[in-house]
Design a protein around this motif. Structure first.
Motif, PDB file in Angstrom:
ATOM      1  N   GLY A  58     105.429  83.755  39.893  1.00  0.00           N
ATOM      2  CA  GLY A  58     105.885  82.378  39.981  1.00  0.00           C
ATOM      3  C   GLY A  58     104.714  81.495  40.412  1.00  0.00           C
ATOM      4  O   GLY A  58     103.653  81.976  40.813  1.00  0.00           O
ATOM      5  N   THR A  59     104.936  80.206  40.332  1.00  0.00           N
ATOM      6  CA  THR A  59     103.860  79.243  40.541  1.00  0.00           C
ATOM      7  C   THR A  59     103.231  79.350  41.925  1.00  0.00           C
ATOM      8  O   THR A  59     102.013  79.515  42.063  1.00  0.00           O
ATOM      9  CB  THR A  59     104.388  77.807  40.330  1.00  0.00           C
ATOM     10  N   ARG A  60     104.030  79.235  42.950  1.00  0.00           N
ATOM     11  CA  ARG A  60     103.493  79.214  44.320  1.00  0.00           C
ATOM     12  C   ARG A  60     102.739  80.490  44.658  1.00  0.00           C
ATOM     13  O   ARG A  60     101.613  80.458  45.159  1.00  0.00           O
ATOM     14  CB  ARG A  60     104.623  78.992  45.329  1.00  0.00           C
ATOM     15  N   ALA A  62     101.524  82.802  42.624  1.00  0.00           N
ATOM     16  CA  ALA A  62     100.332  82.979  41.783  1.00  0.00           C
ATOM     17  C   ALA A  62      99.184  82.137  42.341  1.00  0.00           C
ATOM     18  O   ALA A  62      98.034  82.581  42.369  1.00  0.00           O
ATOM     19  CB  ALA A  62     100.632  82.588  40.341  1.00  0.00           C
ATOM     20  N   PHE A  63      99.493  80.942  42.804  1.00  0.00           N
ATOM     21  CA  PHE A  63      98.476  80.076  43.396  1.00  0.00           C
ATOM     22  C   PHE A  63      97.915  80.717  44.666  1.00  0.00           C
ATOM     23  O   PHE A  63      96.701  80.767  44.867  1.00  0.00           O
ATOM     24  CB  PHE A  63      99.064  78.700  43.698  1.00  0.00           C
ATOM     25  N   ILE A  64      98.803  81.240  45.509  1.00  0.00           N
ATOM     26  CA  ILE A  64      98.365  81.917  46.735  1.00  0.00           C
ATOM     27  C   ILE A  64      97.470  83.101  46.389  1.00  0.00           C
ATOM     28  O   ILE A  64      96.411  83.300  46.995  1.00  0.00           O
ATOM     29  CB  ILE A  64      99.584  82.370  47.578  1.00  0.00           C
ATOM     30  N   SER A  65      97.879  83.888  45.404  1.00  0.00           N
ATOM     31  CA  SER A  65      97.091  85.048  44.989  1.00  0.00           C
ATOM     32  C   SER A  65      95.695  84.618  44.536  1.00  0.00           C
ATOM     33  O   SER A  65      94.696  85.237  44.915  1.00  0.00           O
ATOM     34  CB  SER A  65      97.812  85.781  43.851  1.00  0.00           C
ATOM     35  N   TYR A  66      95.628  83.549  43.753  1.00  0.00           N
ATOM     36  CA  TYR A  66      94.321  83.090  43.279  1.00  0.00           C
ATOM     37  C   TYR A  66      93.462  82.569  44.433  1.00  0.00           C
ATOM     38  O   TYR A  66      92.259  82.843  44.479  1.00  0.00           O
ATOM     39  CB  TYR A  66      94.446  82.013  42.191  1.00  0.00           C
ATOM     40  N   VAL A  67      94.058  81.847  45.355  1.00  0.00           N
ATOM     41  CA  VAL A  67      93.289  81.327  46.495  1.00  0.00           C
ATOM     42  C   VAL A  67      92.715  82.488  47.310  1.00  0.00           C
ATOM     43  O   VAL A  67      91.559  82.441  47.735  1.00  0.00           O
ATOM     44  CB  VAL A  67      94.144  80.379  47.370  1.00  0.00           C
ATOM     45  N   THR A 108     100.520  75.152  34.715  1.00  0.00           N
ATOM     46  CA  THR A 108     101.177  76.130  33.843  1.00  0.00           C
ATOM     47  C   THR A 108     102.513  76.555  34.429  1.00  0.00           C
ATOM     48  O   THR A 108     103.523  76.590  33.722  1.00  0.00           O
ATOM     49  CB  THR A 108     100.265  77.357  33.637  1.00  0.00           C
ATOM     50  N   GLY A 109     102.524  76.864  35.710  1.00  0.00           N
ATOM     51  CA  GLY A 109     103.759  77.313  36.353  1.00  0.00           C
ATOM     52  C   GLY A 109     104.845  76.258  36.340  1.00  0.00           C
ATOM     53  O   GLY A 109     106.009  76.558  36.052  1.00  0.00           O
ATOM     54  N   ILE A 110     104.494  75.033  36.642  1.00  0.00           N
ATOM     55  CA  ILE A 110     105.483  73.945  36.637  1.00  0.00           C
ATOM     56  C   ILE A 110     106.025  73.744  35.224  1.00  0.00           C
ATOM     57  O   ILE A 110     107.237  73.571  35.036  1.00  0.00           O
ATOM     58  CB  ILE A 110     104.875  72.651  37.216  1.00  0.00           C
ATOM     59  N   LEU A 111     105.148  73.784  34.237  1.00  0.00           N
ATOM     60  CA  LEU A 111     105.614  73.643  32.852  1.00  0.00           C
ATOM     61  C   LEU A 111     106.497  74.821  32.438  1.00  0.00           C
ATOM     62  O   LEU A 111     107.485  74.632  31.724  1.00  0.00           O
ATOM     63  CB  LEU A 111     104.426  73.487  31.900  1.00  0.00           C
ATOM     64  N   PHE A 112     106.184  76.026  32.890  1.00  0.00           N
ATOM     65  CA  PHE A 112     107.063  77.176  32.635  1.00  0.00           C
ATOM     66  C   PHE A 112     108.455  76.883  33.175  1.00  0.00           C
ATOM     67  O   PHE A 112     109.452  77.112  32.505  1.00  0.00           O
ATOM     68  CB  PHE A 112     106.542  78.435  33.348  1.00  0.00           C
TER      69      PHE A 112
END
Length: 186
Positions: A58-60, A62-67, A108-112
């Motif tokens: 999910g968006t949040r 995935a963002f945490i993982s990337y950070v 991308t996540g928000i658009l998904f």
């Protein structure tokens, strides 16, 4: 004023484990890259892994993982392309792409979430996310290499269009399959 419940804001053990797994997958896959002669930007699987992260986490998350991945690289672990790490990578020609991912993932996540689960809508969401990443990467590349924007596109975008298109198609095909498998395993 409403307050969020603990379930809405706190990360559960399963979520933290999944974030850790996707961070590890990114750290393992991203360093493997293929240099190309026309650009200082190598071919890598980073965008593919990040798109799968959006599907899986999910968006949040995935963002945490990337950070987390980005921070691991910035402190010097060799998790960036070419098994490099450190702040110099962020300050170098490919740094704009690393920053661009910070915007690509949420878009991308928000658009998904907003457009639904059809292949073409998810494909479009990933294309738009990639365009945002390209914008950051190209502007930074132009500044680093003293290129005009068209020159930056020729060095930092055009050679990557076929591969990124293939990564997007593959992510759109297997992302939902992985998510279904993970839901069955719960």
């Amino acid at each position: 004023m409403q307050t969020a419940t603990k379930k809405e804001t706190a990360l559960g053990i399963r979520q933290m484990a999944m974030i850790g797994v996707m961070t590890a997958v990114t750290c393992i896959a991203a360093p493997f890259s293929i240099p190309i002669p026309v650009s200082p930007v190598p071919l890598s699987l980073t965008t593919f892994i990040l798109y799968l992260s959006v599907y899986i986490l999910g968006t949040r998350n995935a963002f945490i993982s990337y950070v987390i991945y980005l921070l691991l690289g910035l402190v010097g672990l060799p998790v960036f392309s070419g098994f490099s790490g450190g702040f110099a990578k962020l300050a170098g020609p490919t740094g704009g792409y690393l920053i661009g991912f910070l915007f690509m993932i949420p878009l991308t996540g928000i658009l998904f979430e907003k457009t639904g689960k059809s292949f073409w809508k998810q494909f479009g969401a990933m294309v738009l996310g990639t365009l945002v990443c390209y914008l950051f990467g190209t502007v930074w590349l132009c500044l680093q290499l003293n290129l005009d924007f068209i020159g930056g596109l020729g060095v930092g975008v055009i050679p990557y269009l076929p591969g990124d298109t293939a990564k997007i198609i593959l992510a759109a095909l297997i992302g939902p399959v992985i998510v279904k498998s993970l839901k069955r395993a719960e």
